[in-house]
Design an enzyme around this catalytic site. Sequence first.
Site, PDB file in Angstrom:
ATOM      1  N   TYR A  19       0.823  -1.218   0.000  1.00  0.00           N
ATOM      2  CA  TYR A  19       0.000   0.000   0.000  1.00  0.00           C
ATOM      3  C   TYR A  19       0.860   1.272   0.000  1.00  0.00           C
ATOM      4  CZ  TYR A  19      -3.204   3.537   1.945  1.00  0.00           C
ATOM      5  OH  TYR A  19      -3.917   4.676   2.185  1.00  0.00           O
ATOM      6  N   ASP A  76       9.540  -7.366  -4.342  1.00  0.00           N
ATOM      7  CA  ASP A  76       8.369  -7.697  -3.526  1.00  0.00           C
ATOM      8  C   ASP A  76       8.097  -9.203  -3.670  1.00  0.00           C
ATOM      9  OD1 ASP A  76       5.820  -5.616  -2.469  1.00  0.00           O
ATOM     10  OD2 ASP A  76       5.537  -7.796  -2.465  1.00  0.00           O
ATOM     11  N   ALA A 115       9.360  -3.451   3.019  1.00  0.00           N
ATOM     12  CA  ALA A 115       9.007  -4.877   3.047  1.00  0.00           C
ATOM     13  C   ALA A 115       8.927  -5.387   4.484  1.00  0.00           C
ATOM     14  CB  ALA A 115      10.036  -5.678   2.258  1.00  0.00           C
ATOM     15  N   ASN A 126       5.919  -7.423   7.513  1.00  0.00           N
ATOM     16  CA  ASN A 126       4.558  -7.736   7.954  1.00  0.00           C
ATOM     17  C   ASN A 126       4.131  -6.604   8.883  1.00  0.00           C
ATOM     18  OD1 ASN A 126       5.219 -10.085   6.678  1.00  0.00           O
ATOM     19  ND2 ASN A 126       4.620 -11.436   8.336  1.00  0.00           N
ATOM     20  N   ASN A 131      10.405 -12.258   9.054  1.00  0.00           N
ATOM     21  CA  ASN A 131      10.319 -11.384   7.882  1.00  0.00           C
ATOM     22  C   ASN A 131      10.883  -9.992   8.177  1.00  0.00           C
ATOM     23  OD1 ASN A 131       9.674 -10.733   5.232  1.00  0.00           O
ATOM     24  ND2 ASN A 131       7.603 -10.077   5.747  1.00  0.00           N
ATOM     25  N   THR A 190       6.895   3.011  12.592  1.00  0.00           N
ATOM     26  CA  THR A 190       5.491   3.093  13.004  1.00  0.00           C
ATOM     27  C   THR A 190       5.318   3.731  14.377  1.00  0.00           C
ATOM     28  OG1 THR A 190       3.616   1.721  13.685  1.00  0.00           O
ATOM     29  CG2 THR A 190       5.749   0.706  13.813  1.00  0.00           C
ATOM     30  N   TYR A 197       4.678  -6.504  16.371  1.00  0.00           N
ATOM     31  CA  TYR A 197       4.866  -5.623  15.213  1.00  0.00           C
ATOM     32  C   TYR A 197       5.707  -4.408  15.609  1.00  0.00           C
ATOM     33  CZ  TYR A 197       3.787  -1.983  11.839  1.00  0.00           C
ATOM     34  OH  TYR A 197       3.893  -0.948  10.949  1.00  0.00           O
ATOM     35  N   PHE A 209     -14.443  -1.088  17.917  1.00  0.00           N
ATOM     36  CA  PHE A 209     -13.764  -1.905  18.935  1.00  0.00           C
ATOM     37  C   PHE A 209     -13.608  -1.133  20.247  1.00  0.00           C
ATOM     38  CE2 PHE A 209     -11.498  -4.092  15.154  1.00  0.00           C
ATOM     39  CZ  PHE A 209     -12.541  -4.986  15.015  1.00  0.00           C
ATOM     40  N   ASP A 255      -4.666  -2.142  21.577  1.00  0.00           N
ATOM     41  CA  ASP A 255      -4.968  -0.798  21.078  1.00  0.00           C
ATOM     42  C   ASP A 255      -4.771   0.260  22.169  1.00  0.00           C
ATOM     43  OD1 ASP A 255      -5.622  -0.999  18.398  1.00  0.00           O
ATOM     44  OD2 ASP A 255      -7.743  -1.386  18.770  1.00  0.00           O
TER      45      ASP A 255
END
Length: 329
Positions: free
Chosen positions: A11, A31, A74, A76, A92, A117, A141, A208, A285
């Site tokens: 994306y 990719d 690249a 996950n 990965n 992130t 993550y 949620f 979250d």
Amino acid sequence: MAILVPGGAGYIGSHTVYALIDQGEDVVVVDNMQTGHRAAVHPGARLWEGDIRHEAFLDELFVKEKIDAVIHFAANSLVGESVQKPLDYYDNNLYGTMVLLRCMAKHDVDKIVFSSTAATYGNPDSVPILESAPTRPANPYGETKLAMEAMMKWVSAASRLRYVSLRYFNACGALEGGAIGEDHRNETHLIPIVLQVANGTRPEVTIFGNDYNTPDGTCVRDYIHVMDLAQAHLLALKHLRNGGKNEIINLGNGVGFSVKEVVDTCRSVTGKDIRAVTGPRRPGDPDQLVASSLRAQEVLGFSAGMPRLDDIVASAWEWHRSHPRGFDS
Ligand code: UDP
């Protein structure tokens, strides 16, 4: 000399490739198509289909292509999946980055822009979040992304490598004109899910949790347009080409919107009566994630071209309305 974009069929990667080519750059995409789409790769980019964990494959690429710098997407990137399958993320994300950095060193490529992130911060003590805030990731993550940053830091200390790590908040929207957009199989992100209710491919959205410590009880996030993220990568590349030093920089608009506010904005932009129900909290979250975007302005000269949520949602809606089945439409 070309820019290598691992994850350039995903994306944010595919949108950044469009921006790079628009700026006249020569682009090589690598990719493994695990989550990427061939149709998302700009026809002007050279696609090497394969996995960055395969060192012989990556070596061949670095021998055959003349690479000036890498913009590394690249990985996950799903919080919930990372909690279920942590070792996939270590494999990965961390191992993939290790092989990539080793190949870069072997082939004298010394500049990397890295896709990080807000999940590196975990549950922040306060918002807006400065880059100096403590990093306490609440899931594998965020943990692997933080470890990838640390890997670059130590490799940089031992070599000529320089990096800019961009910590994104919530990416959304699509390239104007509808050539590419957001298409995750098993979509988990809020705005695409809400717009799939609007385009009739999903019956309802589940909110949620409504008992968070926020004004309306639903989680607050900072939404930033994917093409603004793409422009920030171009500015980070310029920074490194001009000899700039290592940087870690947040990318958000500095404004938070609750899940309920997002659903309401989607209703007003689409004119559709979007059915929303309230469900339990999603594990991992944080209540609020809102960026301080001062550093991006100061260091990169970044300012968002599309900061308003209704404009961002309208851009995403253009894609989801015309592509109800994503790239299969
Ligand atoms: N969210 C939600 N329903 C959904 C998907 C997401 O209520 O079907 C919430 C989620 O709990 C979070 C916010 O929307 O508070 C943004 O989630 P998303 O997965 O889009 O991005 P994240 O913040 O995890 O990167």
